[in-house]
Design an enzyme around this catalytic site. Structure first.
Site, PDB file in Angstrom:
ATOM      1  N   LYS A   1     -14.460  -7.321  -6.884  1.00  0.00           N
ATOM      2  CA  LYS A   1     -14.683  -7.780  -5.513  1.00  0.00           C
ATOM      3  C   LYS A   1     -16.160  -8.066  -5.291  1.00  0.00           C
ATOM      4  O   LYS A   1     -17.025  -7.307  -5.754  1.00  0.00           O
ATOM      5  CB  LYS A   1     -14.215  -6.714  -4.510  1.00  0.00           C
ATOM      6  CG  LYS A   1     -12.753  -6.329  -4.649  1.00  0.00           C
ATOM      7  CD  LYS A   1     -12.380  -5.229  -3.655  1.00  0.00           C
ATOM      8  CE  LYS A   1     -10.917  -4.832  -3.791  1.00  0.00           C
ATOM      9  NZ  LYS A   1     -10.535  -3.752  -2.845  1.00  0.00           N
TER      10      LYS A   1
ATOM     11  N   ASP B   1      -9.756   0.151  -9.044  1.00  0.00           N
ATOM     12  CA  ASP B   1     -10.437  -0.450  -7.894  1.00  0.00           C
ATOM     13  C   ASP B   1     -11.629   0.423  -7.517  1.00  0.00           C
ATOM     14  O   ASP B   1     -12.761   0.158  -7.895  1.00  0.00           O
ATOM     15  CB  ASP B   1      -9.483  -0.632  -6.721  1.00  0.00           C
ATOM     16  CG  ASP B   1     -10.145  -1.340  -5.550  1.00  0.00           C
ATOM     17  OD1 ASP B   1     -11.327  -1.731  -5.645  1.00  0.00           O
ATOM     18  OD2 ASP B   1      -9.487  -1.508  -4.495  1.00  0.00           O
TER      19      ASP B   1
ATOM     20  N   LYS C   1       0.857  -1.184   0.000  1.00  0.00           N
ATOM     21  CA  LYS C   1       0.000   0.000   0.000  1.00  0.00           C
ATOM     22  C   LYS C   1       0.900   1.244   0.000  1.00  0.00           C
ATOM     23  O   LYS C   1       1.809   1.355   0.830  1.00  0.00           O
ATOM     24  CB  LYS C   1      -0.903   0.003   1.236  1.00  0.00           C
ATOM     25  CG  LYS C   1      -1.902  -1.139   1.285  1.00  0.00           C
ATOM     26  CD  LYS C   1      -3.025  -0.954   0.287  1.00  0.00           C
ATOM     27  CE  LYS C   1      -4.144  -1.947   0.511  1.00  0.00           C
ATOM     28  NZ  LYS C   1      -5.276  -1.741  -0.426  1.00  0.00           N
TER      29      LYS C   1
END
EC number: 5.1.1.-
Length: 358
Positions: A262, A240, A164
């Site tokens: 997701k 994302d 990250k």
């Protein structure tokens, strides 16, 4: 918090159980840090079969435990449990324009129930026959060099690391990573770079350091700016936060090279499968990811792992109080349970623990 009974009739019972999944280490991202993730466990009992769903609620999704339970309460469970999977999906989706994670939890539970009744796995239902071995990344939040070394030790069995980024110290963190680890790595910026010049400059730096791909460097709505960056840096950029559902994919294809799909964003299993198929048609790379769910959500998603280019389903390795067991990792390789349905079950003892009532 106590179990909330949502529906009960005859041998049918539906209930919701709030729970906090605790991280082993503080999970620091570009725009936030958290030590836990709120989830709501959906429990469906039908005769002798008990199945579960999971709604994971990281802050950026905009849903809460209470809003999730309120959504459950708004539904006609008698009809949902009587309908086919597709009919139930359509009915649930019409009930709200939001509540994606809540919808995903219902999708997981209903798929599990259907598959257990048919004595098949989720992979069997979607005719996934690939024997390909899929390796999950191991995720490390924004860290100091000392923290990085400790987390690398924790994830030493994994073959690919996901870092990250999104702080002022990103270059130092990459240099520290290269100093202590030679494994392939990817990065997730979580919308942390502004303006676009910063994203392009860091993209070149990361390219020179061998990054596999860069996930969501710019704010979710900046598609034009993202296309500008993509033209200037020859590395796969993955969407994302910019892409949640199937209808969002048409925008991604013009600004990104791939998409992180997701369950909690897409509203569940069926739409995740559809998004994978549509991404292939659009020539988009696929990362199969999760919201740091328990083994329940990660096991459900993992049935599609062989269809993805990269897999990021390491949530059970990042948390300390997983209430389910299912997916396991062999040197980072995903191993699915052989049980019918989704394959995840409560950790032994959780079914009778009055604090959890699983």
């Amino acid at each position: 918090m106590d179990e909330t009974i949502l529906f009960q009739a005859g041998n049918l019972k539906v209930s919701a159980i709030p729970y906090q999944l605790n991280f082993k280490f503080p999970f620091k991202l570009a725009l936030s840090t958290r030590s836990y993730t709120d989830i709501v466990i959906l429990k469906v009992q039908s005769g002798k079969i008990t199945v579960y769903g999971e709604a994971a609620l990281p802050p950026y999704l905009g849903a809460s435990v209470q809003s999730t339970i309120d959504f459950y309460k708004s539904l006609d469970w008698n009809l949902i449990l009587d309908f086919s999977l597709q009919e139930s999906r359509e009915m649930i989706d019409l009930a709200s324009t939001a509540d994606n994670a809540a919808k995903a939890s219902i999708s997981i539970a209903l798929h599990d129930l259907h598959c257990q009744r048919e004595d098949i796995t989720l992979g069997d239902l979607y005719e996934i026959k690939s024997e390909k071995t899929s390796y999950s990344t191991y995720t490390i939040g924004i860290s100091t060099e000392k923290e990085l070394r400790r987390k690398l030790e924790e994830g030493k069995d994994f073959k690919i690391i996901k870092l990250k980024l999104g702080s002022d110290d990103d270059k130092d963190l990459i240099k520290a990573y290269k100093k202590h680890c030679q494994k392939p790595f990817c990065v997730d910026i979580n919308q942390g770079y502004k303006p676009r010049d910063k994203a392009a400059e860091m993209g070149e730096f990361l390219l020179k350091n061998g990054v596999l791909f860069i996930e969501q460097p710019l704010p979710a709505e900046q598609f034009e700016e993202m296309a500008w960056v993509r033209e200037r840096v020859d590395i796969p950029f993955i969407a994302d936060e910019s892409v949640k559902r199937l209808s969002d994919l048409r925008y991604a294809a013009e600004a990104f090279d791939g998409v992180n799909i997701k369950l909690m964003k897409s509203t569940g299993i069926a739409e995740t499968y559809e998004m994978i198929a549509q991404s292939r048609k659009l020539n988009l790379k696929i990362v199969l990811g999760a919201m740091a769910e328990s083994s329940l959500g990660n096991t459900a998603a993992a049935h599609f792992a062989s269809l993805a280019d990269w897999v990021d389903l390491d949530g059970p390795m990042l948390t300390s109080n997983d209430p389910f067991e299912g997916i396991i990792y062999s040197h980072g390789a995903i191993v699915l349970p052989s049980r019918a349905g989704v394959g995840a079950i409560p950790v032994k003892g959780m079914e009778t623990d009055s604090k959890f009532i699983l």
